[in-house]
Design a protein around this motif. Structure first.
Motif, PDB file in Angstrom:
ATOM      1  N   ILE A   1     -12.551  22.771  18.900  1.00  0.00           N
ATOM      2  CA  ILE A   1     -12.740  21.775  19.959  1.00  0.00           C
ATOM      3  C   ILE A   1     -11.402  21.180  20.390  1.00  0.00           C
ATOM      4  O   ILE A   1     -11.088  21.091  21.579  1.00  0.00           O
ATOM      5  CB  ILE A   1     -13.690  20.654  19.486  1.00  0.00           C
ATOM      6  N   MET A   2     -10.592  20.789  19.407  1.00  0.00           N
ATOM      7  CA  MET A   2      -9.303  20.161  19.698  1.00  0.00           C
ATOM      8  C   MET A   2      -8.316  21.117  20.358  1.00  0.00           C
ATOM      9  O   MET A   2      -7.360  20.688  21.011  1.00  0.00           O
ATOM     10  CB  MET A   2      -8.682  19.604  18.409  1.00  0.00           C
ATOM     11  N   ASN A   3      -8.544  22.417  20.197  1.00  0.00           N
ATOM     12  CA  ASN A   3      -7.653  23.414  20.784  1.00  0.00           C
ATOM     13  C   ASN A   3      -7.693  23.376  22.309  1.00  0.00           C
ATOM     14  O   ASN A   3      -6.766  23.843  22.972  1.00  0.00           O
ATOM     15  CB  ASN A   3      -8.037  24.806  20.292  1.00  0.00           C
ATOM     16  N   TYR A   4      -8.763  22.822  22.854  1.00  0.00           N
ATOM     17  CA  TYR A   4      -8.915  22.740  24.308  1.00  0.00           C
ATOM     18  C   TYR A   4      -8.501  21.386  24.874  1.00  0.00           C
ATOM     19  O   TYR A   4      -8.558  21.174  26.084  1.00  0.00           O
ATOM     20  CB  TYR A   4     -10.371  23.026  24.701  1.00  0.00           C
ATOM     21  N   LEU A   5      -8.085  20.472  24.005  1.00  0.00           N
ATOM     22  CA  LEU A   5      -7.710  19.135  24.452  1.00  0.00           C
ATOM     23  C   LEU A   5      -6.212  18.896  24.250  1.00  0.00           C
ATOM     24  O   LEU A   5      -5.646  19.333  23.240  1.00  0.00           O
ATOM     25  CB  LEU A   5      -8.505  18.080  23.673  1.00  0.00           C
ATOM     26  N   PRO A   6      -5.565  18.215  25.166  1.00  0.00           N
ATOM     27  CA  PRO A   6      -4.121  17.962  25.050  1.00  0.00           C
ATOM     28  C   PRO A   6      -3.741  17.193  23.785  1.00  0.00           C
ATOM     29  O   PRO A   6      -2.650  17.368  23.254  1.00  0.00           O
ATOM     30  CB  PRO A   6      -3.810  17.126  26.312  1.00  0.00           C
TER      31      PRO A   6
END
Length: 261
Positions: free
Chosen positions: A207-212
């Motif tokens: 999930i965090m891989n897609y967020l800055p």
């Protein structure tokens, strides 16, 4: 220090006697053998199908196999790291989450505490031993995977980068086991620890891989080895946060076990 030395020695022997150290090594090496075997096997399938089924779209099949099980060393180590992060973590969390609560429930701490050992030392020693050995098993498996994969894959990753990523992934597992075992005594049910740590390990990195802001989260350390990165400076923030959370969790566990002897 003598108190901790004795406890760590006891827990190390226990880990050997109960076969958990062997389990850690077998898990790591088993995952390595599986991925290496599948990669070697799948690399020959397109050529075989091209001969047997001339009309098949071999190019698309080869592209798919390259993505799933690449024959580039850096990418393949990333796949191995991901499997370790998912399957290895799942099993060791299930194996270690009940160790400390079961010991307390069965009264195994009564005699050591009467002999002068503290509940804090009992928690610290066992957590250190299991976290360190499980992390070391991953580091060893990572290096063995590199050595074997390097015999038939294209080298696109330096030895120094391999060593550092192996160390970082070993540290990842150390933190995962530490959080699992410490949280298991912070709550009435150790299942809370299982759900919390598993949820963080299995879902948060993707999930965090897609967020800055993902690179500032503690789970970025997992993403780092999944991608076989070499920008080590980006790990400083997540590492510091992990250590702060570990210290907080440790003192929560110590307060909890010290309040009920």
């Amino acid at each position: 220090m003598n108190e901790y030395r004795c406890i760590i020695k006891k827990d190390f022997i226990e880990c050997l006697r109960t076969g958990k150290l062997i389990l850690f090594l077998v898990l790591g090496l088993g995952i390595a053998i599986f991925i290496l075997g599948v990669t070697a096997l799948f690399s020959d399938i397109p050529d075989f199908l091209e001969v047997e089924l001339p009309g098949l779209d071999i190019a698309s099949l080869e592209d798919m196999m390259t993505i799933i099980y690449p024959k580039m060393l850096k990418e393949s180590l990333g796949v191995f790291s991901y499997y370790i992060g998912i399957f290895y973590s799942l099993i060791i969390i299930l194996v270690t989450h009940g160790i400390l609560p079961k010991e307390r429930k069965k009264g195994k701490w009564i005699l050591p505490i009467e002999q002068g050992y503290s509940a804090r030392a009992l928690v610290t020693g066992k957590t250190l031993v299991y976290a360190t050995l499980s992390g070391a098993a991953v580091f060893i498996s990572y290096l063995i995977y590199f050595a074997v994969a390097g015999t038939f894959m294209k080298h696109n990753m330096t030895l120094g980068n391999v060593f550092m990523c192996g160390m970082i992934h070993g540290l990842n597992i150390f933190l995962i086991v530490s959080f699992t075992m410490l949280m298991s005594v912070c709550f009435k049910s150790s299942i809370v620890a299982v759900i919390s740590v598993l949820g963080s390990v299995l879902f948060v990195p993707d999930i965090m891989n897609y967020l800055p802001i993902g690179k500032y989260f503690p789970t970025y350390m997992l993403t780092f080895v999944y991608e076989s990165r070499n920008d080590y400076g980006s790990l400083l923030g997540p590492l510091v946060i992990n250590l702060i959370l570990l210290v907080i969790t440790y003192y929560m566990a110590v307060i909890k076990v010290s309040s009920k002897k």
